[in-house]
Design a protein around this motif. Structure first.
Motif, PDB file in Angstrom:
ATOM      1  N   SER A 135       0.976  -1.223  -0.013  1.00  0.00           N
ATOM      2  CA  SER A 135       0.043   0.081   0.101  1.00  0.00           C
ATOM      3  C   SER A 135       0.887   1.417   0.121  1.00  0.00           C
ATOM      4  O   SER A 135       1.830   1.211   0.868  1.00  0.00           O
ATOM      5  N   PHE A 136       0.679   2.148  -0.849  1.00  0.00           N
ATOM      6  CA  PHE A 136       1.373   3.315  -1.078  1.00  0.00           C
ATOM      7  C   PHE A 136       0.926   4.684  -0.312  1.00  0.00           C
ATOM      8  O   PHE A 136       1.517   5.737  -0.243  1.00  0.00           O
ATOM      9  N   ASN A 137      -0.209   4.345   0.291  1.00  0.00           N
ATOM     10  CA  ASN A 137      -0.937   5.283   1.195  1.00  0.00           C
ATOM     11  C   ASN A 137      -0.381   5.992   2.284  1.00  0.00           C
ATOM     12  O   ASN A 137       0.402   5.169   3.137  1.00  0.00           O
ATOM     13  N   ARG A 138       0.006   7.415   2.073  1.00  0.00           N
ATOM     14  CA  ARG A 138       0.891   7.995   3.036  1.00  0.00           C
ATOM     15  C   ARG A 138       0.914   9.484   2.990  1.00  0.00           C
ATOM     16  O   ARG A 138       0.755  10.199   1.912  1.00  0.00           O
ATOM     17  N   ASN A 139       0.723  10.338   3.906  1.00  0.00           N
ATOM     18  CA  ASN A 139       0.752  11.799   4.060  1.00  0.00           C
ATOM     19  C   ASN A 139       1.949  12.178   4.818  1.00  0.00           C
ATOM     20  O   ASN A 139       2.439  11.652   6.058  1.00  0.00           O
ATOM     21  N   SER A 140       2.706  13.321   4.271  1.00  0.00           N
ATOM     22  CA  SER A 140       3.756  13.645   4.796  1.00  0.00           C
ATOM     23  C   SER A 140       3.908  15.070   4.776  1.00  0.00           C
ATOM     24  O   SER A 140       3.745  15.790   3.741  1.00  0.00           O
ATOM     25  N   THR A 141       4.306  15.968   5.891  1.00  0.00           N
ATOM     26  CA  THR A 141       4.519  17.102   6.015  1.00  0.00           C
ATOM     27  C   THR A 141       6.125  17.356   6.263  1.00  0.00           C
ATOM     28  O   THR A 141       6.324  16.983   7.390  1.00  0.00           O
ATOM     29  N   LEU A 142       6.754  18.419   5.800  1.00  0.00           N
ATOM     30  CA  LEU A 142       8.405  18.678   6.331  1.00  0.00           C
ATOM     31  C   LEU A 142       8.044  20.372   6.154  1.00  0.00           C
ATOM     32  O   LEU A 142       7.622  21.045   5.209  1.00  0.00           O
ATOM     33  N   ARG A 143       8.942  20.778   7.100  1.00  0.00           N
ATOM     34  CA  ARG A 143       8.816  22.189   7.208  1.00  0.00           C
ATOM     35  C   ARG A 143      10.184  22.641   7.982  1.00  0.00           C
ATOM     36  O   ARG A 143      10.786  22.001   8.985  1.00  0.00           O
ATOM     37  N   SER A 144      10.856  23.790   7.095  1.00  0.00           N
ATOM     38  CA  SER A 144      11.925  24.273   7.848  1.00  0.00           C
ATOM     39  C   SER A 144      11.816  25.880   7.947  1.00  0.00           C
ATOM     40  O   SER A 144      11.267  26.574   7.076  1.00  0.00           O
ATOM     41  N   ASN A 145      12.410  26.475   8.762  1.00  0.00           N
ATOM     42  CA  ASN A 145      12.137  27.772   9.218  1.00  0.00           C
ATOM     43  C   ASN A 145      13.366  28.597   8.442  1.00  0.00           C
ATOM     44  O   ASN A 145      12.928  29.657   8.328  1.00  0.00           O
ATOM     45  N   SER A 146      14.432  28.056   7.903  1.00  0.00           N
ATOM     46  CA  SER A 146      15.245  28.965   7.419  1.00  0.00           C
ATOM     47  C   SER A 146      16.382  28.116   6.616  1.00  0.00           C
ATOM     48  O   SER A 146      16.562  26.736   6.870  1.00  0.00           O
ATOM     49  N   THR A 221       4.908  19.080   1.397  1.00  0.00           N
ATOM     50  CA  THR A 221       3.775  18.102   1.724  1.00  0.00           C
ATOM     51  C   THR A 221       3.503  17.337   0.712  1.00  0.00           C
ATOM     52  O   THR A 221       3.570  17.437  -0.653  1.00  0.00           O
ATOM     53  N   LEU A 222       3.290  15.813   0.839  1.00  0.00           N
ATOM     54  CA  LEU A 222       3.100  14.952  -0.003  1.00  0.00           C
ATOM     55  C   LEU A 222       1.913  13.935   0.286  1.00  0.00           C
ATOM     56  O   LEU A 222       1.732  13.617   1.533  1.00  0.00           O
ATOM     57  N   GLN A 223       1.000  13.526  -0.498  1.00  0.00           N
ATOM     58  CA  GLN A 223      -0.190  12.862  -0.409  1.00  0.00           C
ATOM     59  C   GLN A 223       0.379  11.526  -1.442  1.00  0.00           C
ATOM     60  O   GLN A 223       0.153  11.937  -2.692  1.00  0.00           O
ATOM     61  N   GLU A 224       0.316  10.436  -0.821  1.00  0.00           N
ATOM     62  CA  GLU A 224       0.640   9.384  -1.834  1.00  0.00           C
ATOM     63  C   GLU A 224      -0.702   8.315  -1.554  1.00  0.00           C
ATOM     64  O   GLU A 224      -1.163   8.207  -0.436  1.00  0.00           O
ATOM     65  N   THR A 225      -0.912   7.841  -2.691  1.00  0.00           N
ATOM     66  CA  THR A 225      -2.123   6.853  -2.710  1.00  0.00           C
ATOM     67  C   THR A 225      -1.910   5.682  -3.583  1.00  0.00           C
ATOM     68  O   THR A 225      -1.131   5.922  -4.709  1.00  0.00           O
ATOM     69  N   GLY A 226      -2.399   4.406  -3.333  1.00  0.00           N
ATOM     70  CA  GLY A 226      -2.247   3.666  -4.430  1.00  0.00           C
ATOM     71  C   GLY A 226      -1.906   2.281  -4.000  1.00  0.00           C
ATOM     72  O   GLY A 226      -1.720   2.090  -2.376  1.00  0.00           O
ATOM     73  N   TYR A 227      -1.484   1.310  -4.707  1.00  0.00           N
ATOM     74  CA  TYR A 227      -1.176  -0.095  -4.196  1.00  0.00           C
ATOM     75  C   TYR A 227      -0.701  -0.938  -5.322  1.00  0.00           C
ATOM     76  O   TYR A 227      -0.545  -0.436  -6.385  1.00  0.00           O
ATOM     77  N   MET A 228      -0.145  -2.082  -4.903  1.00  0.00           N
ATOM     78  CA  MET A 228       0.419  -3.159  -5.755  1.00  0.00           C
ATOM     79  C   MET A 228      -0.268  -4.265  -5.389  1.00  0.00           C
ATOM     80  O   MET A 228       0.077  -4.879  -4.227  1.00  0.00           O
ATOM     81  N   ASP A 229      -0.969  -4.727  -6.224  1.00  0.00           N
ATOM     82  CA  ASP A 229      -1.998  -5.903  -5.987  1.00  0.00           C
ATOM     83  C   ASP A 229      -1.232  -7.234  -6.940  1.00  0.00           C
ATOM     84  O   ASP A 229      -0.633  -6.928  -7.870  1.00  0.00           O
ATOM     85  N   GLU A 230      -1.697  -8.495  -6.558  1.00  0.00           N
ATOM     86  CA  GLU A 230      -1.182  -9.731  -6.945  1.00  0.00           C
ATOM     87  C   GLU A 230      -2.435 -10.733  -6.996  1.00  0.00           C
ATOM     88  O   GLU A 230      -2.956 -10.903  -6.165  1.00  0.00           O
ATOM     89  N   TYR A 231      -2.575 -11.211  -8.286  1.00  0.00           N
ATOM     90  CA  TYR A 231      -3.890 -12.321  -8.498  1.00  0.00           C
ATOM     91  C   TYR A 231      -2.836 -13.305  -8.917  1.00  0.00           C
ATOM     92  O   TYR A 231      -2.193 -13.501  -9.891  1.00  0.00           O
TER      93      TYR A 231
END
Length: 518
Positions: A135-146, A221-231
């Motif tokens: 599963s690729f689902n992930r939210n990330s936030t990164l911040r720098s003041n300077s 900011t990053l929003q990742e969604t999706g999947y890798m499935d196998e049948y």
């Protein structure tokens, strides 16, 4: 004054505009520890044991262990937290995901033999299954003041000696996004007045519009969604209750979307935001072969080989820039047409070695070693020509690493019906961090300059289950910690290097499996 520029990738069938990098390939090379609750509860250390629907995807010989037919399904609830530290500033993000992660039908077919005959092929079992590999689902936030380094410096360097006439839209005459020799990030930077042209002896060069000592405050900011499935469809045979041989034919499906937003607030006023969206989708197939040997009632040994997965993939990418440079001047901007890119990806060979000790009727201890030959992965164009990706394929060998995963798990049967489980797994770094830098093609349409270096992944698991003769239910908990280093852009060639950020993504998964035997 604020401006907003839009750009949609036009890359159909043009090898000059292929935009994939080794970091893109690495996302689809490594799978995860996903599956039934029993499998997860033992950290996936099932290669030599079998008898579990998800164990079959690691070692198909495990299908031969079944004595009865079975149908089962698995539900997963994931609580994801991202914690990032960038130049001393901490930022957090979270996400909740629910997934139906496994469904399997096992058909056990004993061969006809006399009552006391336990030699030769005793059973020929079949399996039809679905597994969510990742599963690729992930939210990330990164911040720098300077930061003393700015993405505008990178944009200026990347633009090189392209003259401004190749970057500026002329109504009814010239569209820079249609020029296959011009990177789109340079068009966005020029039209957004984020870089300025210098002409010397008829040759252009570019510099950031920021002052030489001007600081910026970046946010990503990053929003990742999706999947890798196998049948999968699989077969396995049980030979004399000593040797088990199995194989599966697998169709894999990928659907991945990353939406990123990189912003800078300029120290002297104004700012910019670069938005990038990339979607990758497609299908592939591979073959898995496995064997288990039981030299004694106590000992099990397993081996499996996974052939490379051959994927046909399609990329769609979209970019926009929002900027405020009114104190320095700005320019008008156009909008382009949409498009896509097709290519092929060959995932690497994978080898699985496993062993288990069964302690009477009460418990077992199992271990597994996976080796992924990641550096042998390769990108091809639609016609199967690897030369179109010679730089990227060289980067895969230099910048990625073969990944080794160690899994250890145990199970204790407290009563005839109740079992408790625990496990631990560790995956080594997937990137060669001394060399792993994102190298974008000079004429790329992609504008997602950021990249994550993979340091390691650790898993800690626990679970329990209740079983009756005709049905069972299992529960598991898995704590997964992904350790990465983040760079917003490659600053190796800039006067001031950008400081990386440390990112730890923690996934807490609750897994439930319900199954019926018949």
């Amino acid at each position: 004054m604020k401006k907003y520029i839009l750009a949609l990738a036009v890359i159909s069938n043009c090898t000059l505009l292929m935009a994939q990098t080794e970091f893109d390939a690495s996302k689809f090379i490594q799978s995860d520890i996903n599956g039934t609750a029993r499998y997860v509860g033992m950290a996936g250390a099932f290669g030599a044991l079998g008898g579990d629907a998800s164990a079959i995807k690691d070692n198909p010989a495990g299908l031969g262990v079944y004595r009865t037919s079975e149908i089962s399904g698995t539900f997963n609830i994931g609580l994801q937290n991202s914690n990032a530290v960038w130049s001393g500033t901490t930022a957090k993000d979270n996400r909740t995901n629910t997934t139906f992660s496994n469904f399997s039908y096992i058909k056990a077919s004993p061969t006809f033999r006399s009552m006391n005959d336990e030699s030769g092929l005793l059973s020929s079992n079949w399996a039809f299954s679905y597994n969510r590999l990742k599963s690729f689902n992930r939210n990330s936030t990164l911040r720098s003041n300077s930061s003393a380094s700015s993405i505008t410096d990178y944009m200026a360097y990347f633009t090189g000696d392209i003259p401004s006439k190749d970057l500026i839209y002329v109504p009814n005459s010239y569209e820079p996004f249609d020029n296959k020799n011009v990177p789109w990030i340079s068009v966005l930077a020029s039209e957004g007045a984020l870089i300025g042209e210098n002409v010397n002896a008829g040759k252009s060069s570019w510099t950031s519009i920021l002052g030489s000592n001007e600081l910026v405050a970046p946010t990503y900011t990053l929003q990742e969604t999706g999947y890798m499935d196998e049948y999968s469809v699989g077969w396995s045979g049980n030979f004399s209750n000593i040797f088990y041989l199995g194989t599966t034919l697998n169709i894999q499906s990928i659907d991945y979307t990353a939406r990123s937003r990189y912003s800078e607030t300029f120290g002297a006023g104004g700012g910019m935001t670069l938005n990038s969206t990339v979607n990758t989708s497609g299908t592939g197939f591979n073959l898995k072969l496995g064997a288990i040997i039981r030299p004694t009632d106590m000992l099990r040994l397993g081996l499996s080989i996974h052939t490379p997965s051959i994927y046909n993939l399609t990329d769609n990418n979209y970019s926009s820039i929002d900027y405020d440079t009114s104190i320095r001047g700005n320019l008008s901007t156009p909008t382009s047409d949409p498009g896509y890119s097709n290519y092929k990806l060959n995932n690497p060979w994978k080898f699985n070695f496993s062993g288990a000790v069964v302690i009477g009727q009460k418990g077992l201890i199992s271990a597994e070693y996976d080796y992924n030959l990641n550096t042998t992965a390769k990108l091809y164009d639609q016609d199967g020509n690897a030369q179109s990706f010679s730089d990227e394929n060289a980067g895969i060998k230099d910048m990625l690493k073969d990944v080794q995963t160690i899994k250890i798990g145990g199970e204790y049967k407290m009563t005839d019906n109740i079992s408790f489980r625990a496990g631990f797994a560790h995956s080594s770094a997937a990137t060669n961090n001394s060399q792993a830098d994102k190298l974008m093609r000079f004429n790329t349409t992609r504008t997602d300059t950021e990249y994550f270096q993979n340091n390691k992944t650790d898993y800690l698991t626990a679970g329990f289950g209740y079983r009756e003769a005709s049905w069972f239910i299992d529960f598991a908990y898995m704590n997964k910690i992904l350790d990465e280093t983040f760079y917003p852009y490659n600053s190796n060639s800039l006067a001031v290097a950008v400081r990386p950020a440390s990112v730890k993504t923690t996934n807490n998964n609750i897994v439930v499996t319900l199954g019926f035997k018949f």
